[in-house]
Design a protein around this motif. Structure first.
Motif, PDB file in Angstrom:
ATOM      1  N   SER A 276      11.314  12.842 -12.016  1.00  8.80           N
ATOM      2  CA  SER A 276      10.717  12.248 -13.260  1.00  8.80           C
ATOM      3  C   SER A 276      11.363  12.217 -14.116  1.00  8.80           C
ATOM      4  N   HIS A 277      11.822  13.290 -13.995  1.00  6.20           N
ATOM      5  CA  HIS A 277      13.426  13.457 -15.371  1.00  6.20           C
ATOM      6  C   HIS A 277      14.097  11.890 -15.481  1.00  6.20           C
ATOM      7  N   ARG A 278      14.975  11.632 -14.742  1.00  3.59           N
ATOM      8  CA  ARG A 278      15.019  10.285 -14.366  1.00  3.59           C
ATOM      9  C   ARG A 278      15.230   9.463 -15.166  1.00  3.59           C
ATOM     10  N   PHE A 279      14.138   9.152 -14.425  1.00  4.48           N
ATOM     11  CA  PHE A 279      13.577   7.705 -14.236  1.00  4.48           C
ATOM     12  C   PHE A 279      13.134   7.695 -16.203  1.00  4.48           C
ATOM     13  N   ASN A 280      12.243   9.005 -16.099  1.00  7.37           N
ATOM     14  CA  ASN A 280      11.857   8.741 -17.569  1.00  7.37           C
ATOM     15  C   ASN A 280      12.524   8.821 -18.820  1.00  7.37           C
ATOM     16  N   GLU A 281      14.071   9.300 -18.222  1.00 10.11           N
ATOM     17  CA  GLU A 281      14.755   9.291 -19.362  1.00 10.11           C
ATOM     18  C   GLU A 281      15.630   7.599 -19.392  1.00 10.11           C
ATOM     19  N   MET A 282      15.496   6.838 -18.093  1.00 12.09           N
ATOM     20  CA  MET A 282      15.957   5.562 -18.250  1.00 12.09           C
ATOM     21  C   MET A 282      15.093   4.649 -18.815  1.00 12.09           C
TER      22      MET A 282
ATOM     23  N   PRO B 152       0.656  -1.393  -0.251  1.00 16.95           N
ATOM     24  CA  PRO B 152       0.312  -0.129  -0.380  1.00 16.95           C
ATOM     25  C   PRO B 152       0.992   1.430   0.221  1.00 16.95           C
ATOM     26  N   LEU B 153       1.731   1.275   0.478  1.00 16.47           N
ATOM     27  CA  LEU B 153       2.991   2.326   0.529  1.00 16.47           C
ATOM     28  C   LEU B 153       3.292   2.775  -1.027  1.00 16.47           C
ATOM     29  N   LEU B 154       3.718   1.827  -1.548  1.00 14.55           N
ATOM     30  CA  LEU B 154       4.293   1.691  -3.063  1.00 14.55           C
ATOM     31  C   LEU B 154       3.971   2.547  -4.102  1.00 14.55           C
ATOM     32  N   LEU B 155       2.395   2.510  -4.142  1.00 15.72           N
ATOM     33  CA  LEU B 155       1.960   3.619  -5.244  1.00 15.72           C
ATOM     34  C   LEU B 155       2.031   5.101  -4.824  1.00 15.72           C
ATOM     35  N   PRO B 156       1.768   5.006  -3.828  1.00 13.98           N
ATOM     36  CA  PRO B 156       1.236   6.745  -3.209  1.00 13.98           C
ATOM     37  C   PRO B 156       3.635   7.591  -3.292  1.00 13.98           C
ATOM     38  N   PHE B 157       3.895   6.035  -2.910  1.00 13.46           N
ATOM     39  CA  PHE B 157       5.424   6.531  -2.930  1.00 13.46           C
ATOM     40  C   PHE B 157       5.996   7.040  -4.764  1.00 13.46           C
ATOM     41  N   PHE B 158       5.574   6.471  -5.380  1.00 12.60           N
ATOM     42  CA  PHE B 158       5.654   6.692  -6.552  1.00 12.60           C
ATOM     43  C   PHE B 158       5.550   7.382  -7.278  1.00 12.60           C
ATOM     44  N   GLU B 159       3.853   7.720  -6.571  1.00 12.13           N
ATOM     45  CA  GLU B 159       3.120   9.536  -6.761  1.00 12.13           C
ATOM     46  C   GLU B 159       4.790  10.265  -7.152  1.00 12.13           C
ATOM     47  N   GLN B 160       4.779  10.139  -5.903  1.00 12.80           N
ATOM     48  CA  GLN B 160       5.502  11.446  -4.646  1.00 12.80           C
ATOM     49  C   GLN B 160       7.083  11.688  -5.885  1.00 12.80           C
ATOM     50  N   ILE B 161       7.546  10.277  -6.625  1.00 12.84           N
ATOM     51  CA  ILE B 161       8.497  10.690  -7.570  1.00 12.84           C
ATOM     52  C   ILE B 161       7.774  10.848  -8.471  1.00 12.84           C
ATOM     53  N   ASN B 162       7.098  10.892  -8.968  1.00 15.79           N
ATOM     54  CA  ASN B 162       6.511  11.321 -10.460  1.00 15.79           C
ATOM     55  C   ASN B 162       6.074  12.691 -10.755  1.00 15.79           C
ATOM     56  N   ASN B 163       5.849  12.944  -9.482  1.00 19.55           N
ATOM     57  CA  ASN B 163       5.988  14.830  -8.958  1.00 19.55           C
ATOM     58  C   ASN B 163       7.259  15.220  -8.709  1.00 19.55           C
ATOM     59  N   SER B 164       8.390  14.790  -8.661  1.00 17.35           N
ATOM     60  CA  SER B 164       9.129  15.865  -8.582  1.00 17.35           C
ATOM     61  C   SER B 164      10.576  15.554  -8.983  1.00 17.35           C
ATOM     62  N   HIS B 165      11.584  16.299  -8.861  1.00 20.32           N
ATOM     63  CA  HIS B 165      12.512  16.633 -10.283  1.00 20.32           C
ATOM     64  C   HIS B 165      13.644  15.061 -10.919  1.00 20.32           C
TER      65      HIS B 165
ATOM     66  N   MET C 271      17.788  -1.168 -18.241  1.00 20.86           N
ATOM     67  CA  MET C 271      18.342  -0.445 -17.028  1.00 20.86           C
ATOM     68  C   MET C 271      17.456  -0.128 -16.404  1.00 20.86           C
ATOM     69  N   PHE C 272      15.863   0.698 -16.559  1.00 21.08           N
ATOM     70  CA  PHE C 272      14.724   0.452 -16.005  1.00 21.08           C
ATOM     71  C   PHE C 272      13.721   0.097 -16.360  1.00 21.08           C
ATOM     72  N   MET C 273      12.722  -1.289 -15.840  1.00 16.26           N
ATOM     73  CA  MET C 273      11.420  -1.449 -16.204  1.00 16.26           C
ATOM     74  C   MET C 273      11.503  -1.846 -17.375  1.00 16.26           C
ATOM     75  N   SER C 274      12.318  -2.463 -18.186  1.00 18.10           N
ATOM     76  CA  SER C 274      12.454  -2.724 -19.928  1.00 18.10           C
ATOM     77  C   SER C 274      12.136  -3.182 -20.429  1.00 18.10           C
ATOM     78  N   GLU C 275      11.539  -4.305 -19.513  1.00 15.44           N
ATOM     79  CA  GLU C 275      10.501  -5.842 -19.729  1.00 15.44           C
ATOM     80  C   GLU C 275       9.422  -5.445 -19.912  1.00 15.44           C
ATOM     81  N   PHE C 276       8.855  -4.944 -19.121  1.00 19.46           N
ATOM     82  CA  PHE C 276       7.295  -4.475 -18.251  1.00 19.46           C
ATOM     83  C   PHE C 276       6.901  -3.559 -19.963  1.00 19.46           C
ATOM     84  N   LYS C 277       8.040  -2.664 -20.484  1.00 13.21           N
ATOM     85  CA  LYS C 277       7.806  -1.852 -21.610  1.00 13.21           C
ATOM     86  C   LYS C 277       7.825  -2.197 -22.553  1.00 13.21           C
TER      87      LYS C 277
END
Length: 203
Positions: free
Chosen positions: A114-120, A99-112, A127-133
């Motif tokens: 997010s640009h780093r992880f979008n690039e990955m 239950p904590l992880l979705l709000p955790f990722f929301e915090q990340i997505n609404n912060s600076h 490097m980051f969730m490539s199989e899912f993508k």
């Protein structure tokens, strides 16, 4: 050099997530983390270079764990309804168990960050969730080729396919609806919404 303690490291990661969810990234400091964990302020630096290093590694680790869960049983060659149902089931179960992880990722997505992880996610394969993508893009392409859905931008697909589920989960985690009334998400609500989502994508 101090030895790494796996239990202590896991405690640091869990408490970091709790603080970030409760107080936001601006309220998260190494000093506050150490105090919450009842450890010396120098202990987190045994495992991480600084706050930024901790957050980045935490997102990558938890993101890759989530990737494994949401990919379980998912066949990119399945029909729209079958494939999407597996995705909804996996995401729904993952959110209830963590239950904590979705709000955790929301915090990340609404912060600076997010640009780093979008690039990955978009520019650094493997490097980051490539199989899912890759699985999801293949799934969407297959449904378009079979004529189950029209070709639409990925962002529109994502908004229609998953935003309703995450909105319901957010209400559930907050314990109240948008009107402020008590709210508890049920299986019946989830799958009634799922049916409407499938219908919308096919239109």
């Amino acid at each position: 050099m101090r030895n790494r303690d796996l239990n202590k490291e896991n405690s640091i990661k869990q408490k970091a997530i709790e603080i970030i969810v409760k107080e936001g990234l601006d309220g998260f400091t190494i000093n506050k983390l150490a105090k919450t964990c009842n450890i010396s302020v120098g202990t987190p630096y045994v495992y991480y270079k600084d706050k930024d290093d901790l957050i980045v590694k935490l997102v990558i680790e938890e993101g890759n764990k989530m990737e494994i869960e949401i990919n379980k049983g998912f066949d990119p060659d399945s029909s729209l309804e079958d494939g999407l149902r597996v995705q909804w089931k996996n995401r729904y179960n993952y959110a209830l168990k963590n239950p904590l992880l979705l709000p955790f990722f929301e915090q990340i997505n609404n912060s600076h960050y997010s640009h780093r992880f979008n690039e990955m996610f978009n520019e650094k394969p493997g490097m980051f969730m490539s199989e899912f993508k890759n699985n999801l893009l293949r799934f969407i392409s297959n449904t378009v080729q079979r004529g189950e859905i029209a070709e639409i931008p990925f962002e529109i697909y994502w908004s229609i396919a998953f935003s309703p589920l995450y909105t319901l989960l957010r209400f559930h985690q907050q314990g109240k609806s948008i009107s402020g009334l008590p709210f508890v998400l049920t299986d019946e609500m989830v799958w009634a919404t799922f049916s409407k989502v499938c219908k919308s994508l096919k239109e």
